[in-house]
Each structure stands twice: as C-alpha cells, then as structure tokens.
Design a protein around this motif. Sequence first.
Motif, PDB file in Angstrom:
ATOM      1  N   PHE A   1       0.548  -1.257  -0.321  1.00  0.00           N
ATOM      2  CA  PHE A   1      -0.396  -0.280  -0.298  1.00  0.00           C
ATOM      3  C   PHE A   1       1.309   1.209   0.196  1.00  0.00           C
ATOM      4  O   PHE A   1       2.325   1.665  -0.058  1.00  0.00           O
ATOM      5  CB  PHE A   1      -0.953  -0.094   1.212  1.00  0.00           C
ATOM      6  N   GLU A   2       0.361   2.364   0.279  1.00  0.00           N
ATOM      7  CA  GLU A   2       0.805   3.337   0.243  1.00  0.00           C
ATOM      8  C   GLU A   2       1.924   3.764   0.659  1.00  0.00           C
ATOM      9  O   GLU A   2       3.145   4.598   0.978  1.00  0.00           O
ATOM     10  CB  GLU A   2      -0.343   4.649  -0.308  1.00  0.00           C
ATOM     11  N   ASP A   3       2.110   3.822   2.185  1.00  0.00           N
ATOM     12  CA  ASP A   3       3.054   3.809   2.927  1.00  0.00           C
ATOM     13  C   ASP A   3       4.012   2.543   2.834  1.00  0.00           C
ATOM     14  O   ASP A   3       4.845   2.313   3.481  1.00  0.00           O
ATOM     15  CB  ASP A   3       2.548   3.143   4.374  1.00  0.00           C
TER      16      ASP A   3
ATOM     17  N   ASP B   1      -6.519   3.536  -6.782  1.00  0.00           N
ATOM     18  CA  ASP B   1      -5.407   4.389  -7.326  1.00  0.00           C
ATOM     19  C   ASP B   1      -5.461   5.328  -8.171  1.00  0.00           C
ATOM     20  O   ASP B   1      -3.723   5.866  -8.402  1.00  0.00           O
ATOM     21  CB  ASP B   1      -4.460   2.902  -8.215  1.00  0.00           C
TER      22      ASP B   1
END
Length: 506
Positions: free
Chosen positions: A416-418, A462
């Motif tokens: 995921f983004e992190d 996304d």
Amino acid sequence: MFDLIIRNGRLVTASEVLPAGLDLGIKDERIAYIGLPLPGTESVQVIDAAGAYVTPGGIDSHVHIDQGNHPTTDKWENASKSAIAGGNTTVLAFSQQKRSESSLYTSLEQYHAKASGNSYCDYGFHLILTNPSEHILARELPAFVEQEGITSVKLYMTYDPLKLNDGELLDVMMTTRGLGMTTMVHAENHDMVSMIIKRLEANGHGDPFYHSVARPQLVENEATYRIISLAELTDTPILIVHMSAETAVKHVREAQARLLPIHAETCPHYVFLRSNDLAKPDFEGAKYVCSPPLRHQQSDLDAMWQAITNGTFTTFSSDHCPDKHDHPCGKKRGLDAEGKSNFKSILNGLPGVETRLPLLFNEAGEASHHKLTLPRFVQLTSTNPAKLYGLAHRKGSLSPGLDADVVIWYPPGHKFEDGSDQLTITNPMLHHSCDYTPFEGFKVSNWPRKVLLRGKVVWDKDDGGVLGRQDYGTFLKRGKPNIVTGRTGTVPQGMFQGETDLWRKT
C-alpha cells in the motif's frame, strides 16, 4: 465484440475459485463471456487483474440511509459513495412506515424522493411495517410485490414506535407467506429490556456500557425462539437480522436441521468488537451503542465465527446506521446539559457499509489458517442476498447474462501507499458522513482495487477514487425471493399431517 475484458484474475463464485487465466468479457452492462483468453483489439478496454481475486459486487442487504429518526445519519450521496468505495454495488435500505400512517405509500414516496438521482450504486427498499392494517395486508402488500418490485418487509419485536405484538406478527407472516415475500425480524424481547432499563436507571447506571447490560443475550434468545415458533406455525420463511447471541444462533441451527426456512444474518461488529468498547472514557463508548449490543466475551465472537463457517448464517450485512458522535442530535443526545449520560437516549447504530467487505475478506482465503473460504465469502456477501431478496436474475454472481458488477482486489504481494502489506483503517479514508468508524486502527490485508457497476468502473483506488456519477445508481424492481435454507410445507412439531390446512387456507 466486448466493451471491456478483465484479464489475469482468479474468478470466485459461490461454489469455487475458477482456474487462473480465464478472461471475463463484458458487453452492454452484462457479463457476456468467461473462458479462455480472448484476442484484444484497440477498441476494447482491458483491465489486468494481475493475478488478484475477482469477486461479484457486494450486496449489502441491511443499511439505514437518511431515515427520519436518525437526524445525523448519511444521506444517499455519502452512503452510496461509501458503499462503492468498499466494493458494494447494491444496497438495500429501509422505507419506514410511521405508526400514525395508514398507508405504506406515504413513506415509500419520501424514500424514493431521497434516493432518486442521488445514488452512486444500485439500490432497493425493504418495508418497515409498524401499522399492519387489514387494508395494508390485503391491498397494499400485494401491489408492492407485483407493481413496485418490493418483496421484503422488516418487523420489530422491540422499540415502542416500531414493535408488533405476537398477533400482529402472525397476521403479517400469514400475508407475506402467501405473497412469497422475505420477512425480516429484529428479535429482542421488549418487556425484558424495559424492565432492566427501568431498574438500571433507578440505580443510577447511565453510562454507555450499561446499554450492553440492558439487553443481555437472554433477550435475543427468547425472542429468537419465539419468532421461529411463529414462523413454524405459519410456515413462513424468515430472516432474523443482526444476530449476536450464541444460544439464539443455536435455535436457528436446530430449526434449520429440521429443514425449516429460517435464515440468519450477522454483522462485522458482532465478530470483531466487544462490550468493553462501550466502557471507553469521555463518552467515547457511545460510538459503540447498537442493538443487539456488543457482547462481553471472546467466546461470544467465536460462536458467531463458527456459525459463519458452518453455514448457519445466510448473509453478512453491515447494518450501516452512522449517527455522528460529536453532535447534540447524534450520539451525544445521550448527554444532558450537565454532561451526565443516559444510555437510553443514545442513538443506536454504527457505520460500516464501506468496511464490511474488506474486514471479512481479510479472514477469507484458500489457506487453512483462514476463517472461511473465498466461495463462502461470496455466498455471504453477494450470492445469498441476491437469492433471498429477489435479485438473483441480475446480481450476486460472476455468471454470463447477469449485471457486470465486479470487484477486483489487489494481487498477492501488493504494497500500500506507506509500503506496508496491510492497510490501516482510519475514518478520514472513508466516504461516509460520520465522524468516526468503530474499526479505527484495524488492519486489513486487502481492499477493493477497482469496482465495476454494470460494466462501468466506478471506483479505482489507485487512480481517482470514486469515478461514478451520483445519479448512476438505479432503483431495482426485485422479483420473488428464493428460499436459501430449508423448505416450506413441513408439518409443525406435534401436529398431524393436514392439521394446519384446517385454518391456514382461509
């Protein structure tokens, strides 16, 4: 030949996970093809699922949206947007009749006006029936089935503005049985609750935690046994909603073993949360007030998981009812001017339509350590609701001829983004209008990556988030429901063959 093709996915149905490498072709808003890879052309949009699971669009068959008795709840715009972002392409909400209303059409017109042109997902209505007059039973309910395509009612055994007595319940069930409607029931013993609340108040117990004390499992156990008995007497298929008590679930299981058409539903909060959340300080516990209440022990949650796994539960719904916490007309209605709490005045309900599928999907899979299989996930969240509520001719499965309602999840190994392989649920990431989520801080391994409603990409996590239009969702006229569990026509316990014919056929 096709408008869109989904490639490289693992398609999941209610019975199996199909072999990898099959294409899903969509034409004119419907699934047109499932099979070997198709040749691509420049005119056909192709989505690469990259090895991820692909499931039918979720059907959340129990949501409360813009109901008048919940002044701070979601409107249709927020609730339907939240539904789409969580993988739900269809929601079934409630048109609530007031006790003073002599017709069901009054509330229905109001709810149509609220929803029409304001929904990102497809939707339908259940009828909350509080004044079952002879006219409504003989004239209006048949018209709702045949003309309006509304084929389900909800009955309450508790709450003064809503509850029906046993005689009224029997009259309604005799009618819905003949019409082939799904009868939903909120099963709690009203008098037991009233007595406990009165005595808690006398002893000065008003904090949110005492809401769970006021509605012990016995309240649900007794009402569940009673409504099953009424249903057996009248030979009526029923669905007992938002179940939370182990003995009550055992009553359902025993009835199903006798082939009675008794269906059951549970919700995310009854398998992930406990009553100790109600004891959080500074009135934070009010965020977790719902009915039936959260239960006390981990063993209570384990019993619900067992019933999910062994097939006792027919559906897994959110019971989305998102009253704001930090609002004098929301949860804080339970605080007086001096800041003293009274749990009886706290609005019931929790938000959950957006988190329902990710939370359950996190527990599903093909490995042995998962709590349920992926086909069972599809049964509970899509296929069974479609059957039970008259939508199986359009929704609930990845099958040619049905609406192209599709959820594409993230593939194995996704970050995921992190950079983490898990996503932490926080309220700011959600799309409802509520100022909290009871699942704050929960971690899930997946989230809907793309969601298609009738062949159109309406959510892309996304790239743009919610992509659909606020008026794209349509009202669904539903057909006659199917019985998912058991059958009608069984002889009630202790009666002889043909005994009920002496009074049922009037």
